[in-house]
Motif scaffolding. Structure first.
Motif, PDB file in Angstrom:
ATOM      1  N   PRO A 148       0.592  -1.080  -0.212  1.00 29.38           N
ATOM      2  CA  PRO A 148       0.102   0.020  -0.097  1.00 29.38           C
ATOM      3  C   PRO A 148       1.018   1.258  -0.044  1.00 29.38           C
ATOM      4  CG  PRO A 148       0.099  -0.912   2.301  1.00 29.38           C
ATOM      5  CD  PRO A 148       0.715  -2.065   1.161  1.00 29.38           C
ATOM      6  N   GLU A 149       2.407   1.067   0.405  1.00 34.13           N
ATOM      7  CA  GLU A 149       3.072   2.419   0.338  1.00 34.13           C
ATOM      8  C   GLU A 149       2.989   2.969  -1.078  1.00 34.13           C
ATOM      9  OE1 GLU A 149       6.762   1.539   2.474  1.00 34.13           O
ATOM     10  OE2 GLU A 149       5.688   0.361   4.211  1.00 34.13           O
ATOM     11  N   ASP A 150       3.429   4.298  -1.121  1.00 39.67           N
ATOM     12  CA  ASP A 150       3.893   4.782  -2.469  1.00 39.67           C
ATOM     13  C   ASP A 150       5.194   4.078  -3.285  1.00 39.67           C
ATOM     14  OD1 ASP A 150       1.963   6.748  -2.461  1.00 39.67           O
ATOM     15  OD2 ASP A 150       3.365   8.209  -2.120  1.00 39.67           O
ATOM     16  N   PRO A 151       4.988   3.693  -4.504  1.00 42.85           N
ATOM     17  CA  PRO A 151       6.168   3.079  -5.061  1.00 42.85           C
ATOM     18  C   PRO A 151       7.338   3.844  -5.029  1.00 42.85           C
ATOM     19  CG  PRO A 151       4.267   3.337  -6.492  1.00 42.85           C
ATOM     20  CD  PRO A 151       3.874   4.157  -5.557  1.00 42.85           C
ATOM     21  N   THR A 152       8.407   2.972  -4.808  1.00 44.84           N
ATOM     22  CA  THR A 152       9.569   3.666  -4.589  1.00 44.84           C
ATOM     23  C   THR A 152      10.654   2.870  -5.273  1.00 44.84           C
ATOM     24  OG1 THR A 152      10.403   2.571  -2.493  1.00 44.84           O
ATOM     25  CG2 THR A 152       9.148   4.643  -2.233  1.00 44.84           C
ATOM     26  N   PHE A 153      12.053   3.135  -5.438  1.00 43.07           N
ATOM     27  CA  PHE A 153      12.905   2.380  -6.016  1.00 43.07           C
ATOM     28  C   PHE A 153      13.345   1.122  -5.199  1.00 43.07           C
ATOM     29  CE2 PHE A 153      17.405   0.989  -6.223  1.00 43.07           C
ATOM     30  CZ  PHE A 153      17.553   0.685  -7.947  1.00 43.07           C
ATOM     31  N   GLU A 154      13.351   1.364  -3.836  1.00 46.40           N
ATOM     32  CA  GLU A 154      13.346   0.137  -2.923  1.00 46.40           C
ATOM     33  C   GLU A 154      12.439  -0.750  -3.122  1.00 46.40           C
ATOM     34  OE1 GLU A 154      14.084   3.312  -2.106  1.00 46.40           O
ATOM     35  OE2 GLU A 154      16.282   3.367  -1.948  1.00 46.40           O
ATOM     36  N   ASN A 155      11.057  -0.484  -2.956  1.00 47.90           N
ATOM     37  CA  ASN A 155       9.942  -1.407  -2.654  1.00 47.90           C
ATOM     38  C   ASN A 155       9.483  -2.114  -4.065  1.00 47.90           C
ATOM     39  OD1 ASN A 155       8.005   0.364  -3.535  1.00 47.90           O
ATOM     40  ND2 ASN A 155       7.427   1.071  -1.518  1.00 47.90           N
ATOM     41  N   VAL A 156       9.752  -1.353  -5.069  1.00 46.71           N
ATOM     42  CA  VAL A 156       9.489  -1.953  -6.688  1.00 46.71           C
ATOM     43  C   VAL A 156      10.717  -2.471  -7.374  1.00 46.71           C
ATOM     44  CG1 VAL A 156       8.485  -1.250  -8.797  1.00 46.71           C
ATOM     45  CG2 VAL A 156       7.605  -0.469  -6.504  1.00 46.71           C
ATOM     46  N   ILE A 157      11.799  -1.695  -7.670  1.00 46.28           N
ATOM     47  CA  ILE A 157      12.733  -1.961  -8.591  1.00 46.28           C
ATOM     48  C   ILE A 157      13.683  -2.997  -7.823  1.00 46.28           C
ATOM     49  CG2 ILE A 157      14.508  -1.378  -9.812  1.00 46.28           C
ATOM     50  CD1 ILE A 157      11.617  -0.278 -10.759  1.00 46.28           C
ATOM     51  N   GLU A 158      13.998  -2.736  -6.414  1.00 45.12           N
ATOM     52  CA  GLU A 158      14.886  -3.716  -5.906  1.00 45.12           C
ATOM     53  C   GLU A 158      14.300  -5.035  -5.535  1.00 45.12           C
ATOM     54  OE1 GLU A 158      18.802  -1.474  -3.597  1.00 45.12           O
ATOM     55  OE2 GLU A 158      16.935  -1.862  -2.444  1.00 45.12           O
TER      56      GLU A 158
END
Length: 689
Positions: free
Chosen positions: A47-57
């Motif tokens: 539910p958190e906003d997409p970020t480099f860490e929680n999506v790409i990594e």
């Protein structure tokens, strides 16, 4: 319990080959696909906003165990296959393709990736993170993320068909290779063939419960026969059998499969908005466009053709002295060997005793220690998939400063674990022809741990016999160095993310490390350290070593035209597939290799139906990369030559290039190492003086 879905309880979590059963694979794939899909769902449903860490990594690290199992299965399917394994492969391939398509066409996932990509300026990303983000976004787009639902479904079906048909192509070539053998009972028919090779042929006959000798189409059997057999009719017969592999109208014929594969690739390219498959592939290569590749190959063709013509004229003169009016392709190896002996007084069989496999391996290991501070220790407690395989623990000797930062090393030894290396050198019925490097596990860093790679080299060298160790031809020596160059690229990997690690680089850059290492085989200073007679220990005489160095460019024109021919054929297959509607595979092949042909075409043979590099392997629209990388390797080795071939400062810079994997644009990586872009003149100077 399925051993493939558990954490491996083995040294360095290596593959537990001795405990894997074939029936484990399919349930393991299904379970691990489910687990990987759950990891993807967790990214999508966060539910958190997409970020480099929680999506790409998170995406980069997902599916780790599935990747390991896939590597184990498909590597074994190449090196130690069986009818059962091939059957499983036909079942597993579409399942994996469907899984891959499901991820790449997951709209909710792509929307998150796109949001991070569109807002990348707000993140403080380092160079590797930027590369991961760009490659992830492009990978999804190139896999159909921007297509509508109907076209996504079409693309998924095409990809599944491609995976199955590519596998079938390779299985047909292997079956076609294994189905032929020539049984010879009259020793006179084997005139000219050295005793060691005759021994090998006798062993092959014995394995088949036959008297006399047996020649097969496996390279360690086929190449010596074509090189030494004085019986021209037998050379012709066996060459014809080799040229008919999967081109004989049998159940293993690949001609229709080639057309089907090429049509599917064209459909895939058009669906994704490209003119043809070559445009689609080359967008992600250093070369960028088919036109640039064709220009590059034609430039080399213009430069190399006069040298090749001159070489063939020399062979024609030798053949004419034997009463042969028109030399044929099946005469080439025989007369090239005669010419090589006359010019350089070099004979493969004469040289082989100086190149026992164990000494050559020690030499390449020693070179890795000298240049990159690596050591190799055989491990007998690590499971293997065949008794011929050996496993080595690869460590890096630490400098004092590095050693001080590894507390446990102070009380033990100043080394750090770097990789596992599997070596598998001898031909078997279950192993495909050729030589290759592959990986069982990629390197990556996560949660402060540097997870090290498991790398494999697979070759097809002559097996040792009762009285003689495995002795390599000089060409096989260079083959081992070539594959070890790839292995170094994998073993020295030191990146954050598995998808950018080791050989995960632009395809026309991947051959640089392998071709670069071959250069050392021709350096007298290095050759003297390991070319010793296996019986007497005598070092190969200086004049022979000098001749090897001089012979480096022997038949270079012919070899260059041969590679250019393969490259042009590959490029035309993937840009002009429509022509195959009105042409046979043979007609197409003849038309687009005509400019590079140095011998009369044989209407009964074609190489395309066994051209596994482009129809089974990863070289579709990429075969040119061998010559492209030769420019890089010639230029790189010239740098060493100018400053000393073991120069530690340049070796340290080259090590950075190898360890960086795909974290940077390859041209930028090369320029950081060399100080300038590579020059084609370096290749031309090395090849033709």
């Amino acid at each position: 319990m399925n051993i493939l879905t558990e954490k491996f309880n083995t040294p360095y979590h290596s593959a537990p080959f001795n405990k894997i059963n074939n029936e484990d694979y399919l349930p393991a794939f299904k379970e691990l696909i489910k687990k990987s899909e759950e990891e993807i769902d967790a990214i999508v449903n966060n539910p958190e906003d997409p970020t480099f860490e929680n999506v790409i990594e998170e995406l980069a690290y997902s599916g780790e165990q599935l990747d390991v199992i896939s590597n184990i299965f498909f590597n074994l399917n190449s090196a130690e296959t069986s009818d059962e394994l091939q059957k499983i492969a036909q079942e597993v391939s579409p399942i994996l393709t469907e899984y891959s398509a499901k991820i790449s066409q997951n709209e909710a996932l792509f929307n998150k990736i796109k949001k991070v990509y569109d807002e990348k300026d707000k993140y403080d990303l380092n160079e590797e993170q930027q590369m991961l983000l760009n490659e992830t976004y492009k990978g999804f787009v190139r896999s159909g993320a921007l297509l509508n639902d109907e076209d996504k479904e079409k693309l998924k079906k095409i990809s599944m068909e491609l995976s199955v048909k590519s596998l079938q192509f390779g299985q047909n070539v292997l079956a076609s290779t294994n189905n032929y053998f020539k049984h010879i009972t009259n020793k006179e028919d084997l005139a000219g063939i050295p005793e060691a090779i005759l021994e090998q042929y006798a062993e092959e006959a014995k394995e088949r419960n036959l008297e006399g000798w047996v020649v097969t189409l496996q390279y360690p059997s086929y190449i010596p026969f074509m090189t030494y057999a004085e019986n021209r009719e037998l050379r012709k017969e066996i060459a014809l059998a080799n040229g008919k592999k999967s081109f004989d109208g049998s159940e293993f014929d690949n001609q229709n499969l080639i057309k089907e594969l090429l049509n599917l690739k064209q459909q895939k390219a058009e669906l994704l908005g490209y003119k043809n498959y070559a445009d689609y592939i080359l967008e992600e290569r250093m070369a960028k466009s088919p036109a640039k590749v064709i220009d590059f190959l034609n430039e080399l063709l213009t430069k190399a053709k006069p040298y090749a013509d001159k070489e063939i004229e020399e062979l024609k003169s030798l053949a004419k002295a034997d009463g042969i009016e028109e030399i044929q392709a099946y005469d080439h190896a025989f007369y090239a060997e005669k010419l090589r002996k006359a010019k350089f007084d070099l004979n493969d069989e004469e040289l082989k005793p100086y190149f026992p496999l164990n000494q050559v391996q020690d030499a390449v290991f020693g070179l890795a220690e000298k240049l990159f501070h690596l050591t190799f220790e055989e491990r007998n407690d690590i499971p293997k998939y065949h008794e011929d395989v050996k496993v080595y623990e690869v460590s890096e000797i630490l400098s004092q400063a590095e050693n001080d930062n590894v507390p446990e090393a102070k009380s033990l030894k100043p080394k750090a674990f770097k990789a596992l290396l599997y070596v598998d050198y001898f031909p078997r019925k279950g192993k495909r022809a050729g030589a290759w490097m592959t990986s069982y596990k990629n390197q990556y860093q996560k949660a402060g741990e540097n997870s090290r790679p498991h790398i494999s080299i697979v070759c097809n060298f002559s097996k040792p016999t009762k009285d003689t160790p495995s002795l390599l031809t000089f060409q096989e020596v260079t083959t081992l160095f070539h594959e070890f160059g790839h292995a170094l690229h994998g073993m020295l990997a030191d990146t954050q993310y598995p998808t950018l690690s080791g050989t995960s680089v632009k395809w026309d850059f991947v051959e640089l490390p392998s071709q670069f290492l071959e250069n050392f085989c021709y350096e007298p200073e290095f050759l003297k350290t390991f070319a010793r007679h296996y019986k007497t220990g005598e070092v190969l005489p200086d004049e022979k070593i000098e001749k090897i160095a001089q012979s480096k460019n022997f038949m270079e024109g012919y070899q260059t035209l041969r590679q250019i021919g393969f490259g042009l054929l590959d490029m035309n297959y993937h840009t002009k597939v429509g022509e195959l509607e009105n042409k046979s595979v043979k007609e197409f092949e003849d038309a687009y290799t005509k400019a590079t042909q140095l011998y009369p075409a044989n209407p009964e043979t074609a190489m395309s139906p066994s051209f596994s590099h482009i129809f089974q392997g990863g070289y579709s629209a990429g075969y040119y990369s061998y010559k492209w990388a030769e420019v890089l390797d010639a230029d790189a080795f010239q740098y060493f030559k100018e400053n000393g071939i073991f120069n530690p400062e340049i070796a340290a810079k080259y090590k950075v290039l190898l360890s960086s994997g795909g974290t940077k644009d390859p041209m930028e990586l090369y320029k950081s190492f060399r100080g300038s872009e590579p020059k084609v003149e370096s290749l031309l100077k090395r090849a033709f003086g």
